[in-house]
Enzyme design. Structure first.
Site, PDB file in Angstrom:
ATOM      1  NE  ARG A  37     -32.747 104.716  -8.336  1.00 42.93           N
ATOM      2  CZ  ARG A  37     -33.926 104.458  -9.066  1.00 42.93           C
ATOM      3  NH1 ARG A  37     -34.345 105.377  -9.673  1.00 42.93           N
ATOM      4  NH2 ARG A  37     -34.437 103.338  -8.861  1.00 42.93           N
ATOM      5  CE  LYS A 198     -55.282  96.566  -4.994  1.00 44.97           C
ATOM      6  NZ  LYS A 198     -55.743  97.097  -6.247  1.00 44.97           N
ATOM      7  N   GLY A 355     -40.295  99.336  -2.780  1.00 46.83           N
ATOM      8  CA  GLY A 355     -40.366 100.846  -2.592  1.00 46.83           C
ATOM      9  C   GLY A 355     -40.626 100.950  -1.159  1.00 46.83           C
ATOM     10  N   GLY A 378     -38.230  97.188  -9.354  1.00 53.13           N
ATOM     11  CA  GLY A 378     -38.507  96.245 -10.219  1.00 53.13           C
ATOM     12  C   GLY A 378     -37.441  95.111 -10.210  1.00 53.13           C
TER      13      GLY A 378
HETATM   14  P1  ADP Z   1     -43.353  97.311  -1.501  1.00 54.95           P
HETATM   15  O1  ADP Z   1     -43.481  98.638  -2.252  1.00 54.95           O
HETATM   16  O2  ADP Z   1     -42.294  97.378  -0.605  1.00 54.95           O
HETATM   17  O3  ADP Z   1     -43.204  96.321  -2.555  1.00 54.95           O
HETATM   18  P2  ADP Z   1     -46.111  97.068  -1.401  1.00 54.95           P
HETATM   19  O4  ADP Z   1     -46.497  98.294  -2.358  1.00 54.95           O
HETATM   20  O5  ADP Z   1     -46.632  95.786  -1.785  1.00 54.95           O
HETATM   21  O6  ADP Z   1     -44.789  97.077  -0.760  1.00 54.95           O
HETATM   22  O7  ADP Z   1     -47.156  97.353  -0.201  1.00 54.95           O
HETATM   23  C1  ADP Z   1     -47.104  98.539   0.543  1.00 54.95           C
HETATM   24  C2  ADP Z   1     -48.406  99.123   0.750  1.00 54.95           C
HETATM   25  O8  ADP Z   1     -49.339  98.228   1.560  1.00 54.95           O
HETATM   26  C3  ADP Z   1     -48.297 100.251   1.957  1.00 54.95           C
HETATM   27  O9  ADP Z   1     -48.945 101.444   1.418  1.00 54.95           O
HETATM   28  C4  ADP Z   1     -49.330  99.893   3.147  1.00 54.95           C
HETATM   29  O10 ADP Z   1     -50.222 100.834   3.571  1.00 54.95           O
HETATM   30  C5  ADP Z   1     -50.236  98.709   2.293  1.00 54.95           C
HETATM   31  N1  ADP Z   1     -50.776  98.120   3.438  1.00 54.95           N
HETATM   32  C6  ADP Z   1     -50.173  97.232   4.405  1.00 54.95           C
HETATM   33  N2  ADP Z   1     -50.914  96.707   4.998  1.00 54.95           N
HETATM   34  C7  ADP Z   1     -52.266  96.998   4.844  1.00 54.95           C
HETATM   35  C8  ADP Z   1     -53.515  96.508   5.399  1.00 54.95           C
HETATM   36  N3  ADP Z   1     -53.699  95.731   6.425  1.00 54.95           N
HETATM   37  N4  ADP Z   1     -54.701  97.136   4.731  1.00 54.95           N
HETATM   38  C9  ADP Z   1     -54.395  97.863   3.808  1.00 54.95           C
HETATM   39  N5  ADP Z   1     -53.262  98.487   3.255  1.00 54.95           N
HETATM   40  C10 ADP Z   1     -52.091  97.860   3.651  1.00 54.95           C
END
Ligand code: ADP
Ligand code: MG
Length: 398
Positions: A37, A198, A355, A378
Protein backbone atom coordinates in the site's frame (compact mmCIF):
# COMPACT_ATOMS: atom_id res chain seq x y z
CA UNK A 1 -12.92 11.59 -17.14
CA UNK A 2 -14.48 14.39 -15.25
CA UNK A 3 -12.12 14.73 -12.29
CA UNK A 4 -8.95 16.76 -11.94
CA UNK A 5 -5.59 15.03 -11.60
CA UNK A 6 -2.04 16.04 -10.73
CA UNK A 7 -1.70 17.12 -14.38
CA UNK A 8 -3.95 20.05 -13.49
CA UNK A 9 -1.76 21.00 -10.52
CA UNK A 10 0.99 23.36 -11.60
CA UNK A 11 2.87 26.07 -9.74
CA UNK A 12 2.46 24.33 -6.43
CA UNK A 13 5.92 25.10 -5.04
CA UNK A 14 5.45 26.15 -1.42
CA UNK A 15 1.77 25.13 -1.38
CA UNK A 16 0.59 22.86 1.43
CA UNK A 17 -0.99 19.81 -0.18
CA UNK A 18 -3.06 17.52 2.05
CA UNK A 19 -2.84 14.04 0.53
CA UNK A 20 -5.23 11.30 1.71
CA UNK A 21 -3.39 8.01 1.34
CA UNK A 22 -4.01 4.39 2.35
CA UNK A 23 -1.31 3.38 4.82
CA UNK A 24 -3.40 0.75 6.54
CA UNK A 25 -0.63 -1.83 6.20
CA UNK A 26 -0.30 -5.12 8.12
CA UNK A 27 2.07 -4.85 11.10
CA UNK A 28 3.51 -7.68 13.17
CA UNK A 29 5.78 -7.18 16.21
CA UNK A 30 6.06 -3.50 15.33
CA UNK A 31 7.23 -4.20 11.77
CA UNK A 32 5.37 -3.65 8.48
CA UNK A 33 5.00 -7.09 6.88
CA UNK A 34 3.68 -5.95 3.50
CA UNK A 35 4.51 -2.49 2.12
CA UNK A 36 2.36 -2.78 -1.03
CA UNK A 37 0.00 0.00 0.00
CA UNK A 38 2.90 2.37 0.70
CA UNK A 39 4.40 1.51 -2.69
CA UNK A 40 1.09 2.28 -4.40
CA UNK A 41 0.91 5.85 -3.06
CA UNK A 42 4.62 6.63 -3.39
CA UNK A 43 4.40 8.03 -6.97
CA UNK A 44 1.86 10.69 -5.95
CA UNK A 45 3.83 11.72 -2.86
CA UNK A 46 7.13 11.91 -4.73
CA UNK A 47 5.63 13.79 -7.67
CA UNK A 48 4.17 16.47 -5.39
CA UNK A 49 7.41 16.69 -3.42
CA UNK A 50 9.41 17.07 -6.64
CA UNK A 51 7.12 19.91 -7.73
CA UNK A 52 8.10 21.68 -4.50
CA UNK A 53 4.87 21.23 -2.57
CA UNK A 54 4.83 20.81 1.19
CA UNK A 55 3.31 17.33 1.27
CA UNK A 56 1.11 16.57 4.28
CA UNK A 57 -0.12 12.96 4.48
CA UNK A 58 -3.46 12.01 6.02
CA UNK A 59 -4.34 8.38 6.70
CA UNK A 60 -6.16 6.06 9.04
CA UNK A 61 -4.67 2.99 10.69
CA UNK A 62 -6.73 0.22 12.22
CA UNK A 63 -10.02 0.89 13.99
CA UNK A 64 -9.29 3.01 17.06
CA UNK A 65 -12.91 4.23 17.43
CA UNK A 66 -12.25 7.94 17.83
CA UNK A 67 -9.54 7.99 20.46
CA UNK A 68 -5.77 7.55 20.58
CA UNK A 69 -4.57 3.93 20.84
CA UNK A 70 -0.80 3.47 21.15
CA UNK A 71 -0.47 0.42 18.90
CA UNK A 72 -2.52 2.11 16.19
CA UNK A 73 -0.22 5.12 15.91
CA UNK A 74 0.97 5.86 12.39
CA UNK A 75 4.32 6.68 14.01
CA UNK A 76 4.94 2.91 13.91
CA UNK A 77 5.11 2.85 10.14
CA UNK A 78 7.31 5.91 9.57
CA UNK A 79 10.46 3.75 9.06
CA UNK A 80 8.68 1.71 6.37
CA UNK A 81 7.46 4.90 4.66
CA UNK A 82 11.01 6.31 4.73
CA UNK A 83 12.30 3.09 3.15
CA UNK A 84 9.80 3.05 0.32
CA UNK A 85 10.09 6.77 -0.47
CA UNK A 86 13.86 6.87 -0.03
CA UNK A 87 13.35 10.08 1.94
CA UNK A 88 12.94 11.06 5.59
CA UNK A 89 9.35 11.80 6.47
CA UNK A 90 8.47 14.04 9.43
CA UNK A 91 5.73 12.93 11.85
CA UNK A 92 3.24 14.92 13.93
CA UNK A 93 1.50 13.38 16.94
CA UNK A 94 -1.89 14.76 15.98
CA UNK A 95 -3.66 15.37 12.67
CA UNK A 96 -5.29 18.66 13.80
CA UNK A 97 -4.58 21.41 16.30
CA UNK A 98 -1.31 22.93 17.54
CA UNK A 99 0.91 19.87 17.07
CA UNK A 100 -0.17 19.45 13.47
CA UNK A 101 0.13 23.19 12.74
CA UNK A 102 3.63 23.45 14.22
CA UNK A 103 4.82 20.48 12.13
CA UNK A 104 3.26 21.88 8.95
CA UNK A 105 4.72 25.34 9.60
CA UNK A 106 8.18 23.78 9.91
CA UNK A 107 8.04 22.23 6.42
CA UNK A 108 10.27 23.47 3.62
CA UNK A 109 9.34 23.11 -0.04
CA UNK A 110 9.43 19.44 -1.06
CA UNK A 111 9.29 18.16 2.52
CA UNK A 112 6.91 15.35 3.50
CA UNK A 113 5.00 15.15 6.78
CA UNK A 114 2.82 12.31 8.05
CA UNK A 115 0.06 13.31 10.45
CA UNK A 116 -1.20 10.97 13.16
CA UNK A 117 -4.11 8.56 12.56
CA UNK A 118 -7.23 10.50 11.51
CA UNK A 119 -9.41 7.94 13.34
CA UNK A 120 -8.01 9.10 16.70
CA UNK A 121 -10.78 11.73 16.41
CA UNK A 122 -14.49 10.88 16.40
CA UNK A 123 -15.11 13.56 13.76
CA UNK A 124 -13.31 11.51 11.11
CA UNK A 125 -15.84 8.69 10.69
CA UNK A 126 -18.77 11.03 11.42
CA UNK A 127 -17.59 13.29 8.60
CA UNK A 128 -17.96 16.15 11.05
CA UNK A 129 -17.66 19.58 9.42
CA UNK A 130 -15.68 21.17 12.26
CA UNK A 131 -13.19 18.31 12.20
CA UNK A 132 -12.89 18.60 8.41
CA UNK A 133 -12.27 22.34 8.83
CA UNK A 134 -9.56 21.63 11.40
CA UNK A 135 -7.88 19.32 8.86
CA UNK A 136 -8.34 21.86 6.06
CA UNK A 137 -6.61 24.54 8.16
CA UNK A 138 -3.30 22.82 7.36
CA UNK A 139 -3.71 22.71 3.58
CA UNK A 140 -4.18 24.81 0.46
CA UNK A 141 -5.01 21.88 -1.82
CA UNK A 142 -6.52 18.42 -1.27
CA UNK A 143 -5.42 15.33 -3.17
CA UNK A 144 -7.18 11.99 -2.63
CA UNK A 145 -5.07 8.96 -3.52
CA UNK A 146 -6.95 6.45 -1.38
CA UNK A 147 -9.47 4.73 -3.64
CA UNK A 148 -9.67 1.90 -1.12
CA UNK A 149 -11.22 4.31 1.42
CA UNK A 150 -13.46 6.06 -1.12
CA UNK A 151 -16.57 4.01 -0.29
CA UNK A 152 -16.68 5.75 3.09
CA UNK A 153 -17.84 9.36 3.47
CA UNK A 154 -15.35 10.34 6.16
CA UNK A 155 -13.86 13.76 6.85
CA UNK A 156 -10.51 12.92 5.26
CA UNK A 157 -12.04 11.09 2.28
CA UNK A 158 -15.05 13.26 1.48
CA UNK A 159 -15.55 16.22 3.84
CA UNK A 160 -12.22 17.83 2.95
CA UNK A 161 -13.07 17.87 -0.74
CA UNK A 162 -15.89 20.33 0.03
CA UNK A 163 -13.45 22.72 1.66
CA UNK A 164 -10.38 22.75 -0.60
CA UNK A 165 -9.68 22.47 -4.34
CA UNK A 166 -9.73 18.69 -4.83
CA UNK A 167 -7.71 16.42 -7.11
CA UNK A 168 -7.26 12.70 -7.72
CA UNK A 169 -3.77 11.31 -7.02
CA UNK A 170 -2.05 8.96 -9.46
CA UNK A 171 -3.26 5.74 -7.82
CA UNK A 172 -6.83 6.99 -7.59
CA UNK A 173 -6.59 8.11 -11.22
CA UNK A 174 -5.29 4.72 -12.40
CA UNK A 175 -8.00 2.90 -10.47
CA UNK A 176 -10.79 5.11 -11.84
CA UNK A 177 -9.51 4.87 -15.40
CA UNK A 178 -9.37 1.07 -15.13
CA UNK A 179 -12.85 0.84 -13.63
CA UNK A 180 -14.22 3.13 -16.34
CA UNK A 181 -12.82 0.73 -18.96
CA UNK A 182 -14.19 -2.27 -17.03
CA UNK A 183 -17.83 -1.36 -16.51
CA UNK A 184 -18.31 2.41 -16.89
CA UNK A 185 -17.85 2.61 -20.62
CA UNK A 186 -16.51 -0.79 -21.69
CA UNK A 187 -15.82 -2.27 -25.12
CA UNK A 188 -18.33 -5.07 -25.77
CA UNK A 189 -18.84 -7.89 -25.37
CA UNK A 190 -18.24 -7.61 -21.63
CA UNK A 191 -17.92 -10.87 -19.71
CA UNK A 192 -17.94 -11.08 -15.93
CA UNK A 193 -16.61 -14.00 -13.92
CA UNK A 194 -17.98 -14.23 -10.40
CA UNK A 195 -16.89 -17.02 -8.12
CA UNK A 196 -16.05 -17.48 -4.49
CA UNK A 197 -17.80 -19.17 -1.67
CA UNK A 198 -21.27 -17.74 -1.20
CA UNK A 199 -24.10 -16.03 -3.05
CA UNK A 200 -25.18 -14.31 0.17
CA UNK A 201 -22.12 -12.01 0.15
CA UNK A 202 -22.57 -11.12 -3.51
CA UNK A 203 -26.29 -10.63 -4.18
CA UNK A 204 -25.93 -6.89 -4.92
CA UNK A 205 -22.94 -7.55 -7.10
CA UNK A 206 -24.68 -10.23 -9.18
CA UNK A 207 -27.83 -8.12 -9.49
CA UNK A 208 -25.84 -5.14 -10.77
CA UNK A 209 -23.69 -7.18 -13.16
CA UNK A 210 -26.53 -8.89 -15.01
CA UNK A 211 -27.76 -5.45 -16.03
CA UNK A 212 -24.35 -4.36 -17.32
CA UNK A 213 -22.56 -7.32 -18.87
CA UNK A 214 -23.26 -9.55 -21.88
CA UNK A 215 -22.37 -12.79 -20.14
CA UNK A 216 -21.94 -13.76 -16.51
CA UNK A 217 -19.87 -16.82 -15.67
CA UNK A 218 -20.76 -18.18 -12.24
CA UNK A 219 -18.22 -20.49 -10.62
CA UNK A 220 -16.92 -21.43 -7.19
CA UNK A 221 -19.10 -22.52 -4.31
CA UNK A 222 -21.80 -20.04 -5.27
CA UNK A 223 -22.46 -21.90 -8.54
CA UNK A 224 -23.88 -24.74 -6.41
CA UNK A 225 -26.61 -22.46 -5.11
CA UNK A 226 -27.63 -21.62 -8.68
CA UNK A 227 -27.44 -25.28 -9.76
CA UNK A 228 -29.54 -26.40 -6.80
CA UNK A 229 -32.10 -23.67 -7.53
CA UNK A 230 -32.35 -25.12 -11.05
CA UNK A 231 -32.99 -28.59 -9.57
CA UNK A 232 -29.51 -30.11 -9.75
CA UNK A 233 -28.48 -32.32 -6.83
CA UNK A 234 -25.19 -30.89 -5.52
CA UNK A 235 -24.51 -33.57 -2.91
CA UNK A 236 -22.45 -32.35 0.03
CA UNK A 237 -21.20 -29.25 -1.82
CA UNK A 238 -21.19 -25.85 -0.16
CA UNK A 239 -24.65 -24.54 -1.05
CA UNK A 240 -27.07 -21.95 0.31
CA UNK A 241 -30.37 -23.74 -0.25
CA UNK A 242 -32.26 -20.89 1.43
CA UNK A 243 -31.12 -18.58 -1.37
CA UNK A 244 -32.77 -20.59 -4.15
CA UNK A 245 -35.35 -17.85 -4.77
CA UNK A 246 -32.64 -15.18 -4.89
CA UNK A 247 -30.69 -17.23 -7.41
CA UNK A 248 -33.83 -17.72 -9.54
CA UNK A 249 -34.57 -14.00 -9.40
CA UNK A 250 -31.05 -13.18 -10.59
CA UNK A 251 -31.48 -15.63 -13.49
CA UNK A 252 -34.78 -13.97 -14.43
CA UNK A 253 -33.23 -10.52 -14.31
CA UNK A 254 -30.36 -11.77 -16.49
CA UNK A 255 -32.79 -13.15 -19.07
CA UNK A 256 -34.70 -9.85 -19.10
CA UNK A 257 -31.49 -7.87 -19.59
CA UNK A 258 -30.16 -10.21 -22.30
CA UNK A 259 -27.25 -11.38 -20.17
CA UNK A 260 -26.17 -15.00 -20.71
CA UNK A 261 -25.61 -16.95 -17.50
CA UNK A 262 -22.90 -19.60 -17.74
CA UNK A 263 -23.03 -22.29 -15.06
CA UNK A 264 -20.59 -25.22 -14.79
CA UNK A 265 -21.26 -28.27 -16.98
CA UNK A 266 -18.93 -30.46 -14.94
CA UNK A 267 -17.15 -30.39 -11.62
CA UNK A 268 -14.18 -31.78 -9.74
CA UNK A 269 -15.52 -33.59 -6.70
CA UNK A 270 -13.85 -34.80 -3.50
CA UNK A 271 -14.93 -36.17 -0.13
CA UNK A 272 -12.62 -33.99 1.97
CA UNK A 273 -11.74 -30.29 1.86
CA UNK A 274 -7.96 -30.66 1.86
CA UNK A 275 -4.97 -30.40 -0.45
CA UNK A 276 -4.42 -33.49 -2.54
CA UNK A 277 -7.79 -35.01 -1.60
CA UNK A 278 -8.85 -37.92 -3.82
CA UNK A 279 -10.90 -36.39 -6.62
CA UNK A 280 -12.71 -37.08 -9.86
CA UNK A 281 -14.37 -35.17 -12.67
CA UNK A 282 -18.12 -35.68 -13.01
CA UNK A 283 -20.87 -34.23 -15.18
CA UNK A 284 -22.79 -31.63 -13.21
CA UNK A 285 -25.94 -33.79 -13.05
CA UNK A 286 -23.93 -36.75 -11.70
CA UNK A 287 -22.57 -35.33 -8.43
CA UNK A 288 -22.38 -38.24 -5.94
CA UNK A 289 -24.54 -37.73 -2.85
CA UNK A 290 -21.52 -38.03 -0.52
CA UNK A 291 -19.17 -35.73 -2.50
CA UNK A 292 -18.64 -31.99 -2.85
CA UNK A 293 -17.65 -29.91 -5.86
CA UNK A 294 -14.37 -28.10 -5.15
CA UNK A 295 -13.58 -26.85 -8.66
CA UNK A 296 -15.30 -26.51 -12.01
CA UNK A 297 -14.32 -29.26 -14.46
CA UNK A 298 -12.39 -29.22 -17.76
CA UNK A 299 -15.48 -28.82 -20.02
CA UNK A 300 -16.53 -25.82 -17.96
CA UNK A 301 -13.03 -24.32 -18.24
CA UNK A 302 -13.27 -24.69 -22.02
CA UNK A 303 -16.58 -22.83 -21.98
CA UNK A 304 -15.21 -20.07 -19.74
CA UNK A 305 -12.15 -19.67 -21.92
CA UNK A 306 -14.32 -19.54 -25.06
CA UNK A 307 -16.19 -16.60 -23.47
CA UNK A 308 -12.88 -14.95 -22.56
CA UNK A 309 -11.83 -15.36 -26.21
CA UNK A 310 -15.02 -13.68 -27.39
CA UNK A 311 -14.84 -10.86 -24.86
CA UNK A 312 -13.32 -7.41 -25.39
CA UNK A 313 -13.65 -6.71 -21.67
CA UNK A 314 -13.46 -9.00 -18.64
CA UNK A 315 -14.30 -8.15 -15.04
CA UNK A 316 -13.48 -10.80 -12.48
CA UNK A 317 -14.27 -11.28 -8.80
CA UNK A 318 -14.03 -14.58 -7.00
CA UNK A 319 -12.09 -17.77 -7.81
CA UNK A 320 -13.70 -20.62 -9.80
CA UNK A 321 -12.74 -23.19 -7.18
CA UNK A 322 -11.09 -23.73 -3.80
CA UNK A 323 -7.82 -22.44 -5.26
CA UNK A 324 -5.96 -22.53 -1.91
CA UNK A 325 -5.81 -26.33 -2.03
CA UNK A 326 -4.27 -28.09 -5.05
CA UNK A 327 -5.45 -29.46 -7.40
CA UNK A 328 -8.65 -27.43 -6.96
CA UNK A 329 -6.86 -24.33 -8.26
CA UNK A 330 -6.75 -25.82 -11.78
CA UNK A 331 -9.74 -24.05 -13.34
CA UNK A 332 -8.93 -20.68 -11.77
CA UNK A 333 -5.32 -20.86 -12.96
CA UNK A 334 -6.31 -21.97 -16.49
CA UNK A 335 -8.84 -19.14 -16.92
CA UNK A 336 -6.43 -16.61 -15.40
CA UNK A 337 -3.67 -17.66 -17.78
CA UNK A 338 -5.97 -17.41 -20.78
CA UNK A 339 -7.22 -13.96 -19.76
CA UNK A 340 -3.63 -12.81 -19.18
CA UNK A 341 -2.52 -14.08 -22.61
CA UNK A 342 -5.41 -12.33 -24.37
CA UNK A 343 -4.63 -9.14 -22.47
CA UNK A 344 -0.96 -9.31 -23.46
CA UNK A 345 -1.99 -9.68 -27.12
CA UNK A 346 -3.92 -6.43 -26.73
CA UNK A 347 -7.21 -8.23 -27.41
CA UNK A 348 -8.76 -7.89 -23.96
CA UNK A 349 -9.20 -5.33 -21.19
CA UNK A 350 -9.10 -7.34 -17.94
CA UNK A 351 -10.00 -5.86 -14.57
CA UNK A 352 -10.04 -7.96 -11.41
CA UNK A 353 -10.37 -7.39 -7.69
CA UNK A 354 -11.24 -8.93 -4.34
CA UNK A 355 -8.96 -10.23 -1.58
CA UNK A 356 -8.97 -13.88 -2.59
CA UNK A 357 -9.09 -13.03 -6.30
CA UNK A 358 -5.86 -11.03 -6.01
CA UNK A 359 -4.31 -13.95 -4.10
CA UNK A 360 -5.50 -16.39 -6.79
CA UNK A 361 -4.09 -14.27 -9.64
CA UNK A 362 -0.78 -13.95 -7.79
CA UNK A 363 -0.83 -17.71 -7.26
CA UNK A 364 -1.34 -18.14 -11.02
CA UNK A 365 1.55 -15.72 -11.60
CA UNK A 366 -0.44 -13.47 -13.93
CA UNK A 367 -1.51 -10.48 -11.83
CA UNK A 368 0.95 -8.20 -13.64
CA UNK A 369 -0.41 -9.24 -17.03
CA UNK A 370 -3.96 -8.13 -16.29
CA UNK A 371 -4.93 -4.60 -17.35
CA UNK A 372 -5.68 -3.77 -13.74
CA UNK A 373 -5.86 -5.68 -10.49
CA UNK A 374 -7.50 -3.71 -7.72
CA UNK A 375 -6.29 -4.24 -4.17
CA UNK A 376 -8.99 -1.93 -2.84
CA UNK A 377 -11.21 -4.60 -1.28
CA UNK A 378 -14.50 -3.09 -0.06
CA UNK A 379 -14.38 -0.08 -2.38
CA UNK A 380 -13.83 -2.35 -5.41
CA UNK A 381 -16.75 -4.58 -4.44
CA UNK A 382 -19.06 -1.60 -3.87
CA UNK A 383 -18.06 -0.31 -7.30
CA UNK A 384 -18.95 -3.73 -8.80
CA UNK A 385 -22.25 -3.49 -6.95
CA UNK A 386 -22.92 -0.20 -8.74
CA UNK A 387 -23.03 1.74 -5.47
CA UNK A 388 -21.95 5.36 -5.26
CA UNK A 389 -18.46 5.94 -3.88
CA UNK A 390 -18.64 9.23 -1.95
CA UNK A 391 -14.89 9.88 -2.08
CA UNK A 392 -14.96 9.54 -5.87
CA UNK A 393 -18.24 11.34 -6.52
CA UNK A 394 -17.09 14.50 -4.75
CA UNK A 395 -13.94 14.55 -6.92
CA UNK A 396 -16.08 14.31 -10.03
CA UNK A 397 -18.30 17.18 -8.98
CA UNK A 398 -15.35 19.48 -8.35
P1 ADP B 1 -12.90 -12.50 -3.01
O1 ADP B 1 -12.16 -12.38 -1.69
O2 ADP B 1 -11.95 -12.39 -4.18
O3 ADP B 1 -14.07 -11.57 -3.12
P2 ADP B 1 -14.47 -14.73 -2.05
O4 ADP B 1 -14.06 -14.41 -0.66
O5 ADP B 1 -15.87 -14.48 -2.45
O6 ADP B 1 -13.48 -14.01 -3.10
O7 ADP B 1 -14.23 -16.27 -2.36
C1 ADP B 1 -13.04 -16.95 -2.12
C2 ADP B 1 -13.27 -18.26 -1.42
O8 ADP B 1 -14.18 -19.09 -2.11
C3 ADP B 1 -11.98 -19.03 -1.32
O9 ADP B 1 -11.63 -19.20 0.04
C4 ADP B 1 -12.30 -20.38 -1.97
O10 ADP B 1 -11.73 -21.48 -1.30
C5 ADP B 1 -13.81 -20.43 -1.87
N1 ADP B 1 -14.36 -21.36 -2.85
C6 ADP B 1 -14.31 -21.28 -4.18
N2 ADP B 1 -14.90 -22.34 -4.75
C7 ADP B 1 -15.34 -23.13 -3.76
C8 ADP B 1 -16.05 -24.39 -3.70
N3 ADP B 1 -16.42 -25.01 -4.83
N4 ADP B 1 -16.34 -24.88 -2.50
C9 ADP B 1 -15.98 -24.24 -1.37
N5 ADP B 1 -15.32 -23.06 -1.35
C10 ADP B 1 -15.01 -22.51 -2.52
MG1 MG C 1 -12.64 -13.16 0.29
Amino acid sequence: MTFKTLDDLNDIAGKRVLVRVDLNVPVKDGKVTDATRIERVAPTILELSKKGAKVVLLAHFGRPKGEPVADQSLGLIVPAVNDVLGKQVAFAQDCIGDKAKAAVDALKNGDILLLENTRFHKGEEKNDTDFAKALAANGDIYVNDAFSAAHRAHASTEGLAHLLPAYAGRTMQAELEALEKGLGNPKRPVVAIVGGAKVSTKIDLLTNLVKKVDALVIGGGMANTFLAARGTDVGKSLCEHDLADTAKQIMIEAATAGCAIILPEDGVVAREFKAGADNQVVAIDKIPADAMVLDVGPKSVEAVNAWISRAETLVWNGPLGAFEIAPFDTATVAAAEHAAARTKEGALVSVAGGGDTVAALNHAGVADDFTYVSTAGGAFLEWMEGKPLPGVDILRQK
